[in-house]
Design a protein around this motif. Structure first.
Motif, short mmCIF file in Angstrom:
data_model
loop_
_atom_site.label_atom_id
_atom_site.label_comp_id
_atom_site.label_asym_id
_atom_site.label_seq_id
_atom_site.Cartn_x
_atom_site.Cartn_y
_atom_site.Cartn_z
N ARG A 164 -10.07 -50.53 10.02
CA ARG A 164 -11.18 -50.26 9.11
C ARG A 164 -10.76 -50.49 7.65
NH1 ARG A 164 -12.09 -45.63 10.85
NH2 ARG A 164 -13.53 -46.25 12.50
N ALA A 165 -9.55 -50.02 7.30
CA ALA A 165 -9.06 -50.23 5.93
C ALA A 165 -8.85 -51.72 5.66
CB ALA A 165 -7.75 -49.46 5.74
N GLU A 220 -8.32 -46.78 12.14
CA GLU A 220 -8.33 -46.55 10.69
C GLU A 220 -7.68 -47.72 9.96
OE1 GLU A 220 -9.77 -44.32 8.88
OE2 GLU A 220 -10.62 -43.25 10.61
N THR A 231 -12.25 -53.21 5.10
CA THR A 231 -12.79 -52.90 3.78
C THR A 231 -12.12 -53.75 2.70
OG1 THR A 231 -13.25 -50.63 4.50
CG2 THR A 231 -13.18 -51.06 2.13
N GLU A 232 -10.81 -53.85 2.79
CA GLU A 232 -10.08 -54.66 1.81
C GLU A 232 -10.50 -56.12 1.88
OE1 GLU A 232 -5.43 -55.87 0.76
OE2 GLU A 232 -5.89 -54.46 2.37
N ARG A 281 -16.12 -60.43 -1.23
CA ARG A 281 -17.21 -60.25 -2.19
C ARG A 281 -16.80 -60.70 -3.59
NH1 ARG A 281 -18.44 -55.76 1.11
NH2 ARG A 281 -16.96 -54.43 -0.03
N GLY A 333 -13.33 -57.23 3.00
CA GLY A 333 -14.71 -57.34 2.51
C GLY A 333 -14.77 -57.37 1.00
N GLN A 334 -14.01 -56.49 0.34
CA GLN A 334 -13.98 -56.50 -1.12
C GLN A 334 -13.43 -57.81 -1.65
OE1 GLN A 334 -11.69 -53.03 -2.08
NE2 GLN A 334 -13.38 -51.60 -1.71
#
Length: 310
Positions: free
Chosen positions: A201-202, A198, A205-206, A212, A208-209
């Motif tokens: 994964r977090a 987890e 995600t962070e 982007r 990736g943002q």
């Protein structure tokens, strides 16, 4: 008389053969020998060959004790060790060694291999418990096991040297959780791995943002820079075009007028649905009937005759 002496001769020959046979011993390439005379070490034979000793070993004159020269092994099974944190393992280990100093081996344990292994086994048990007890649960199941085995080997080195033994290697053959703690340990490991997943994964995600957002900002910046460069290049092109037009007009004004009229015709009449309502004498069509572009003279005007007055 000769027949009476024959048994004596045979007996004497037999005695001589027995004495000679009991005075010779052979050492092969995988052995080394200790010659003990009246309880004291007389000599040590480490090279293969045929050697001689005093006969009558039954009288404790010279006795030969054979000791292995090759690599030997002993195992230690089902040792329960506890790591830091309280978890316990069932461990199987083995030791590879060789007898390096035969004289010391004889003096300390009387050349008894089982006695020497018993002493080393006790030290191995103690060292395994100490090495495991200084580490966490994961260490025994990771690449750190190599360092742990080297540490155990170093612990055994002192006692082994006192016995005339050289420790070549120490290996862990099996490391299993005990049945009492295995379910709880596996559950804790699973929970830790899920939490780690987890977290990863977090973090993904962070990340990736963030990437982007950086990419979007770069797109805006690159687009703006491209539009700015395009406007600059377009302005430079327009300026160059106007300069060329001005130079052309200065060199040949009539050709410049002709070129601009042709461009105007192409733009105005490019569509089939275009309809123009202009006077034939319009300046716009001056190149249609007159390639030179000169204005045709105006047609003469006729004056009607005046009517006679009465």
């Amino acid at each position: 008389m000769n027949s009476n002496r024959l048994p004596v001769i045979i007996i004497l020959l037999a005695v001589v053969l027995v004495v000679v046979y009991s005075s010779i011993f052979v050492v092969n390439a995988r052995e080394q020998a200790i010659v003990v005379r009246f309880g004291q070490i007389q000599s040590v034979k480490t090279e293969p060959g045929i050697y001689f000793k005093l006969p009558l070993a039954f009288m404790d004159a010279d006795r030969v004790q054979i000791v292995e020269k090759q690599a030997l092994r002993f195992d230690l099974d089902n040792i329960r060790v506890q790591v830091r944190g309280g978890s316990t393992f069932d461990v199987d280990a083995f030791v590879i060694y060789d007898i390096k100093d035969v004289r010391k081996f004889r003096e300390t344990v009387s050349g008894d291999r089982e006695a020497a292994e018993a002493r080393l086994r006790t030290q191995l048990d103690s060292s395994l418990r100490r090495v495991y007890g200084l580490r966490d649960f994961d260490a025994a199941l990771s690449d750190e096991r190599v360092a742990m085995m080297l540490e155990v080997r170093d612990d055994l080195h002192g006692d082994a040297e006192n016995l005339g033994i050289n420790i070549q290697d120490v290996r862990i053959r099996r490391t299993d959780l005990t049945q009492q703690v295995a379910p709880q340990t596996y559950g804790r490991m699973r929970a830790e791995r899920l939490a780690e997943a987890e977290l990863l994964r977090a973090q993904g995600t962070e990340e990736g943002q963030r990437r982007r957002a950086i990419a979007d900002r770069q797109v805006v910046e690159i687009t703006a820079e491209a539009q700015r460069d395009a406007e600059i290049i377009r302005g430079q092109g327009d300026a160059e075009r106007n300069r060329i037009f001005a130079d052309s007009f200065g060199k040949d004004p009539s050709f410049f007028e002709f070129y601009r009229s042709m461009a105007a015709y192409s733009a105005a009449l490019s569509s089939q649905d275009t309809t123009l309502v202009l006077s034939p004498n319009s300046e716009f069509f001056r190149y249609f009937d007159n390639p030179a572009g000169t204005t045709p003279p105006a047609p003469p005007q006729t004056t009607a005759p005046l009517a006679p007055s009465n």
